[in-house]
Scaffold this active site. Structure first.
Site, PDB file in Angstrom:
ATOM      1  N   ASP A  26       0.819  -1.223   0.000  1.00  0.00           N
ATOM      2  CA  ASP A  26       0.000   0.000   0.000  1.00  0.00           C
ATOM      3  C   ASP A  26       0.849   1.268   0.000  1.00  0.00           C
ATOM      4  O   ASP A  26       0.669   2.159   0.832  1.00  0.00           O
ATOM      5  CB  ASP A  26      -0.927   0.025   1.210  1.00  0.00           C
ATOM      6  CG  ASP A  26      -1.699  -1.268   1.402  1.00  0.00           C
ATOM      7  OD1 ASP A  26      -1.973  -1.943   0.396  1.00  0.00           O
ATOM      8  OD2 ASP A  26      -2.028  -1.598   2.556  1.00  0.00           O
ATOM      9  N   GLU A 222     -10.957  -0.781  -3.690  1.00  0.00           N
ATOM     10  CA  GLU A 222     -10.209  -0.207  -2.568  1.00  0.00           C
ATOM     11  C   GLU A 222      -9.131   0.746  -3.088  1.00  0.00           C
ATOM     12  O   GLU A 222      -8.940   0.911  -4.291  1.00  0.00           O
ATOM     13  CB  GLU A 222      -9.574  -1.323  -1.745  1.00  0.00           C
ATOM     14  CG  GLU A 222      -8.560  -2.163  -2.516  1.00  0.00           C
ATOM     15  CD  GLU A 222      -8.019  -3.343  -1.731  1.00  0.00           C
ATOM     16  OE1 GLU A 222      -8.564  -3.650  -0.653  1.00  0.00           O
ATOM     17  OE2 GLU A 222      -7.046  -3.967  -2.200  1.00  0.00           O
TER      18      GLU A 222
END
Length: 339
Positions: A26, A222
């Site tokens: 991420d 997401e």
């Protein structure tokens, strides 16, 4: 490529993904005063200095140095997961947005968005506020965005368990206005929900957060990240299960920051960034950053190593084409070092 070979290639003006070979899921990269600061998920782990979120620094997006951890562990969060940090600078303060959940608080709280602050880009950051979303037990992947009029907004991902209007149950994207840097207006609007087969996360998934209800299909959108281009707002996102070859980056587009957004053309899979069989698996959960000369836009993303034991830091150019934004990659061969 071995470390020595990677160093020789960079000296010759090229790089080969990954640009950082350690675990770095991420990834978000902040550019501040000519330097780059990369922040990555640590989950329940801690860095060597006892902090949360791995911090890397660089001057060129290619040569990265480990700088420890960024967030001081908040009280009462032992055993919790910390995911997907993003940092912005506003009026002399750096604000870090992330989600926290799991551990002892999982059964009643789920995942919640939080914000921490620091006077320095590298931190340490101290948690100062909960950005509560009462309508959802699972809110993750906060992305702060400042519009051209100076107003700040927060994009994030949250769960939807209904199948109204033909949408699929699962994690979708929303946006809300920020009253200030640590408080949501509570006027969220849906940006995009799952409606295509490729975004399925898992079939027959039982969800403890929702009374152990089993969903025939659970979908995932997401990692939102917003760019304004040509007068339109592009909300990029990652879709599907991050362990599968289907995982990648797509986008939806709107004329207004609060929508409505359209993902027309997204039915057949991720258009911006996607797996390359035999070479790249699971590229996604990205951020955007400009090259050192400020002229070239790069995607910063993670992808699995061959053993699928680490999600590693990668970069590739973004091109704005007549068909929409497209990553020039994912690449796995030598590329020119960003100018």
């Amino acid at each position: 490529m071995a470390v020595a070979g990677q160093a020789a290639a960079r000296a010759a003006g090229t790089y080969t993904n990954p640009v950082y070979a350690g675990q770095f899921p991420d990834p978000f990269v902040l550019r501040h005063q000519g330097h780059y600061y990369a922040f990555g998920t640590t989950g329940q782990g801690r860095t060597a200095d006892g902090r949360i979120f791995t911090l890397l620094t660089s001057d060129n997006l290619v040569n990265w140095k480990n700088a420890g951890g960024a967030l001081t562990p908040p009280a009462g969060a032992e055993g919790a997961d910390f995911w997907a940090p993003e940092v912005v600078y506003h009026q002399g303060t750096f604000y870090m947005y992330y989600s926290m959940g799991g551990g002892a608080i999982a059964a009643t709280v789920g995942h919640r968005l939080h914000v921490a602050t620091s006077k320095k880009p590298e931190g340490p950051y101290t948690q100062v506020a909960l950005l509560d979303v009462p309508a959802s037990k699972f809110t993750i992947d906060a992305h702060p965005y400042q519009d051209t009029d100076g107003q700040w907004y927060l994009f994030y991902a949250r769960d939807f368990i209904d199948s109204d209007n033909g949408y699929r149950p699962g994690t979708g994207l929303v946006v809300d206005r920020l009253l200030n840097m640590t408080r949501l207006a509570g006027e969220s609007r849906t940006v995009m929900r799952a409606r295509h087969d490729w975004t399925v996360f898992e079939k027959n998934r039982t969800m403890p957060l929702y009374g152990n209800k089993t969903f025939a299909e659970w979908h995932t959108l997401e990692g939102p990240f917003v760019r304004r281009h040509g007068g339109k707002y592009y909300c990029f996102y990652s879709g599907a299960n991050f362990l599968t070859p289907r995982y990648g980056v797509d986008y939806c587009v709107a004329n207004s920051i609060m929508g409505p957004y359209s993902d027309q053309g997204a039915a057949n899979g991720p258009r911006v960034l996607h797996a390359v069989a035999g070479h790249v698996r699971g590229p996604g959960h990205h951020s955007h950053v400009m090259s050192p000369n400020g002229k070239t836009e790069y995607l910063v993303y993670h992808a699995w190593n061959k053993a699928m034991t680490e999600r590693q830091l990668c970069i590739d150019k973004l091109a704005w084409t007549a068909d929409g934004p497209r990553c020039v990659g994912p690449t796995y061969t030598p590329q020119p070092v960003p100018a």
